[in-house]
Design a protein around this motif. Structure first.
Motif, PDB file in Angstrom:
ATOM      1  N   GLN A 150       0.839  -1.191   0.000  1.00  0.00           N
ATOM      2  CA  GLN A 150       0.000   0.000   0.000  1.00  0.00           C
ATOM      3  C   GLN A 150       0.881   1.251   0.000  1.00  0.00           C
ATOM      4  O   GLN A 150       2.094   1.187   0.264  1.00  0.00           O
ATOM      5  N   PHE A 151       0.253   2.386  -0.266  1.00  0.00           N
ATOM      6  CA  PHE A 151       0.925   3.681  -0.167  1.00  0.00           C
ATOM      7  C   PHE A 151       1.457   3.869   1.249  1.00  0.00           C
ATOM      8  O   PHE A 151       0.777   3.596   2.235  1.00  0.00           O
ATOM      9  N   ALA A 152       2.714   4.345   1.357  1.00  0.00           N
ATOM     10  CA  ALA A 152       3.359   4.528   2.662  1.00  0.00           C
ATOM     11  C   ALA A 152       3.790   5.980   2.819  1.00  0.00           C
ATOM     12  O   ALA A 152       4.036   6.697   1.833  1.00  0.00           O
ATOM     13  N   TYR A 153       3.887   6.427   4.042  1.00  0.00           N
ATOM     14  CA  TYR A 153       4.268   7.804   4.353  1.00  0.00           C
ATOM     15  C   TYR A 153       5.004   7.816   5.683  1.00  0.00           C
ATOM     16  O   TYR A 153       4.853   6.899   6.512  1.00  0.00           O
ATOM     17  N   GLN A 154       5.800   8.864   5.907  1.00  0.00           N
ATOM     18  CA  GLN A 154       6.515   8.955   7.170  1.00  0.00           C
ATOM     19  C   GLN A 154       6.928  10.388   7.471  1.00  0.00           C
ATOM     20  O   GLN A 154       7.051  11.217   6.573  1.00  0.00           O
ATOM     21  N   GLY A 155       7.130  10.659   8.753  1.00  0.00           N
ATOM     22  CA  GLY A 155       7.702  11.909   9.224  1.00  0.00           C
ATOM     23  C   GLY A 155       8.986  11.605   9.982  1.00  0.00           C
ATOM     24  O   GLY A 155       9.099  10.560  10.646  1.00  0.00           O
ATOM     25  N   ILE A 156       9.966  12.499   9.884  1.00  0.00           N
ATOM     26  CA  ILE A 156      11.299  12.243  10.436  1.00  0.00           C
ATOM     27  C   ILE A 156      11.745  13.443  11.258  1.00  0.00           C
ATOM     28  O   ILE A 156      11.592  14.595  10.827  1.00  0.00           O
ATOM     29  N   ALA A 157      12.293  13.192  12.423  1.00  0.00           N
ATOM     30  CA  ALA A 157      12.944  14.233  13.224  1.00  0.00           C
ATOM     31  C   ALA A 157      14.219  13.620  13.793  1.00  0.00           C
ATOM     32  O   ALA A 157      14.194  12.514  14.364  1.00  0.00           O
ATOM     33  N   GLY A 158      15.332  14.307  13.610  1.00  0.00           N
ATOM     34  CA  GLY A 158      16.594  13.725  14.074  1.00  0.00           C
ATOM     35  C   GLY A 158      17.644  14.773  14.354  1.00  0.00           C
ATOM     36  O   GLY A 158      17.430  15.981  14.221  1.00  0.00           O
ATOM     37  N   VAL A 159      18.799  14.273  14.739  1.00  0.00           N
ATOM     38  CA  VAL A 159      19.947  15.142  14.981  1.00  0.00           C
ATOM     39  C   VAL A 159      21.197  14.391  14.536  1.00  0.00           C
ATOM     40  O   VAL A 159      21.320  13.182  14.755  1.00  0.00           O
ATOM     41  N   ALA A 160      22.082  15.115  13.864  1.00  0.00           N
ATOM     42  CA  ALA A 160      23.343  14.534  13.394  1.00  0.00           C
ATOM     43  C   ALA A 160      24.490  15.095  14.221  1.00  0.00           C
ATOM     44  O   ALA A 160      24.507  16.280  14.560  1.00  0.00           O
ATOM     45  N   PHE A 161      25.443  14.233  14.535  1.00  0.00           N
ATOM     46  CA  PHE A 161      26.629  14.619  15.287  1.00  0.00           C
ATOM     47  C   PHE A 161      27.825  14.492  14.341  1.00  0.00           C
ATOM     48  O   PHE A 161      28.334  13.396  14.110  1.00  0.00           O
ATOM     49  N   GLY A 162      28.232  15.617  13.767  1.00  0.00           N
ATOM     50  CA  GLY A 162      29.293  15.596  12.761  1.00  0.00           C
ATOM     51  C   GLY A 162      30.659  15.311  13.356  1.00  0.00           C
ATOM     52  O   GLY A 162      31.056  15.929  14.343  1.00  0.00           O
ATOM     53  N   LEU A 163      31.371  14.399  12.734  1.00  0.00           N
ATOM     54  CA  LEU A 163      32.723  14.031  13.164  1.00  0.00           C
ATOM     55  C   LEU A 163      33.747  14.492  12.140  1.00  0.00           C
ATOM     56  O   LEU A 163      34.770  13.844  11.921  1.00  0.00           O
ATOM     57  N   ASP A 164      33.490  15.658  11.518  1.00  0.00           N
ATOM     58  CA  ASP A 164      34.370  16.145  10.455  1.00  0.00           C
ATOM     59  C   ASP A 164      35.791  16.372  10.938  1.00  0.00           C
ATOM     60  O   ASP A 164      36.733  16.255  10.151  1.00  0.00           O
ATOM     61  N   ALA A 165      35.947  16.724  12.212  1.00  0.00           N
ATOM     62  CA  ALA A 165      37.295  16.969  12.717  1.00  0.00           C
ATOM     63  C   ALA A 165      38.141  15.704  12.680  1.00  0.00           C
ATOM     64  O   ALA A 165      39.359  15.760  12.592  1.00  0.00           O
ATOM     65  N   MET A 166      37.479  14.530  12.752  1.00  0.00           N
ATOM     66  CA  MET A 166      38.197  13.253  12.726  1.00  0.00           C
ATOM     67  C   MET A 166      38.150  12.623  11.341  1.00  0.00           C
ATOM     68  O   MET A 166      39.174  12.215  10.798  1.00  0.00           O
ATOM     69  N   VAL A 167      36.933  12.518  10.766  1.00  0.00           N
ATOM     70  CA  VAL A 167      36.751  11.967   9.429  1.00  0.00           C
ATOM     71  C   VAL A 167      35.810  12.901   8.679  1.00  0.00           C
ATOM     72  O   VAL A 167      34.608  12.912   8.944  1.00  0.00           O
ATOM     73  N   PRO A 168      36.312  13.738   7.772  1.00  0.00           N
ATOM     74  CA  PRO A 168      35.440  14.667   7.058  1.00  0.00           C
ATOM     75  C   PRO A 168      34.283  13.939   6.376  1.00  0.00           C
ATOM     76  O   PRO A 168      34.488  12.941   5.675  1.00  0.00           O
ATOM     77  N   GLY A 169      33.072  14.439   6.586  1.00  0.00           N
ATOM     78  CA  GLY A 169      31.878  13.848   5.975  1.00  0.00           C
ATOM     79  C   GLY A 169      31.171  12.824   6.823  1.00  0.00           C
ATOM     80  O   GLY A 169      30.044  12.441   6.515  1.00  0.00           O
TER      81      GLY A 169
END
Length: 362
Positions: free
Chosen positions: A165-184
């Motif tokens: 069937q047709f599916a839908y979703q809502g998303i809320a999150g937080v990212a913790f960037g580690l660019d200082a160690m591994v860019p990206g």
């Protein structure tokens, strides 16, 4: 503000740019795993064209698990789009009012999502960039019910079917960037609400193992998922290479040296010989063409005596320079007696700094 708080604020503000929120530009991939809760909803039960139950026959499940993977594209302004594949699994705890129940509900989905990262907040902690984000998605999801059944006495209701069937979703999150160690590279924590239109699943009513009726079971399907994941952006800016500080140039060799003597003496001490040796070495380093050796005396004794003493002192230094490899014709000798004291004194005062020979490299 206390000193401790001021230092903490200064530390946070001085974190490198890599710790700041960096908008995703270009291709990225991500994945996550976590727990899934499927709401206990009602269902519509039909036999043939006849609806025999509305909002009844709910199927209750235990907490299960979920996993997903995605590939996406960031536009460099916080906006992202991605394609996602997901999976959810929940074991059945209870079917309606049955005395015994069992089975498993599997869900598969393919979604197209749009998300927005709040990079402009520039949150960070300990060198880790923190970026909240929200999103929504639509797609297609399959409900795969495997041996979902409830039994009361000799009667069993069993559903073993799959429907998309047709599916839908809502998303809320937080990212913790580690660019200082591994860019990206970033770690993520998310909440997702996922649902589909009511699937239509074939069901059967059995008595003593024999099917006495077959119908359609249309349950509601709402899911709440909590996930931890990882994301990698391929085009993340690399930190600027660390440029080594230029090595300070070695100080230029001194061109003036002072050799001191004991009172009324013209012989060289061990320390005097060390200074003369340094002068001889540096004379070659700076390519000196002339070395001036000037003798001096303090203001004790007669002018004539101190004149001769200052010359003897200059000659002793010149002889040591020659012994150290300096050609004699490169050296000029002169004596000034007590006429040019380094420290002005009255007559008759013994001043150690005035009993000296000055070596000047020209």
């Amino acid at each position: 503000m206390s000193l401790k708080k001021a230092l903490l604020a200064a530390t946070v503000l001085s974190l490198p740019v890599a710790a700041q929120a960096q908008p995703i530009t270009g291709l990225y991939i991500g994945g996550g795993v976590g727990a899934n809760y499927r709401e206990d909803g009602g269902a519509t039960v039909s036999v043939g064209r006849t609806t025999v139950g509305v909002g009844t026959g709910s199927v209750r499940t235990n907490w299960g698990y979920t996993a997903l993977g995605s590939i996406g594209w960031g536009f460099g302004n916080g906006l992202r789009v991605e394609l996602e594949g997901n999976y959810r699994n929940n074991a059945v705890r209870r079917v309606g009012g049955a005395s015994t129940s069992g089975g498993t509900i599997h869900q598969y989905g393919a979604m197209a999502n749009a998300l927005f990262d709040f990079n402009f907040l520039n949150l960070n902690a300990g060198g880790v960039g923190i970026v909240p984000y929200v999103g929504a998605g639509v797609g297609y999801g399959w409900n795969d019910w495997r041996n979902v059944n409830g039994r009361s006495g000799s009667t069993q209701v069993r559903t073993d079917d799959r429907d998309g069937q047709f599916a839908y979703q809502g998303i809320a999150g937080v990212a913790f960037g580690l660019d200082a160690m591994v860019p990206g590279l970033a770690l993520t924590a998310e909440y997702r609400f996922y649902g589909t239109l009511d699937p239509e699943l074939g069901t059967a009513i059995r008595v003593n193992g024999a099917t006495v009726a077959a119908g359609t079971y249309k349950p509601t399907n709402y899911n709440h998922s909590i996930l931890a994941g990882v994301r990698y952006a391929f085009n993340a800016p690399r930190p600027a290479p660390v440029v080594a500080a230029p090595v300070a140039a070695a100080p230029a060799p001194a061109r003036t040296y002072l050799v001191f003597f004991d009172w009324d003496r013209a012989d060289l001490t061990d320390r005097a010989r060390q200074i003369i040796a340094e002068a001889a070495t540096n004379a070659r380093a700076v390519s000196a063409t002339r070395i001036e050796v000037s003798g001096h005396a303090d203001r004790t004794g007669t002018a004539q005596y101190n004149q001769r003493l200052s010359v003897r002192r200059a000659e002793a230094v010149a002889a040591e320079l020659v012994r150290r490899g300096i050609a004699r014709n490169e050296i000029t000798i002169q004596g000034f007696g007590f006429d040019r004291p380094l420290v002005p004194t009255a007559m008759g005062v013994r001043e150690p700094q005035n009993r000296r020979v000055e070596i000047v490299l020209r």
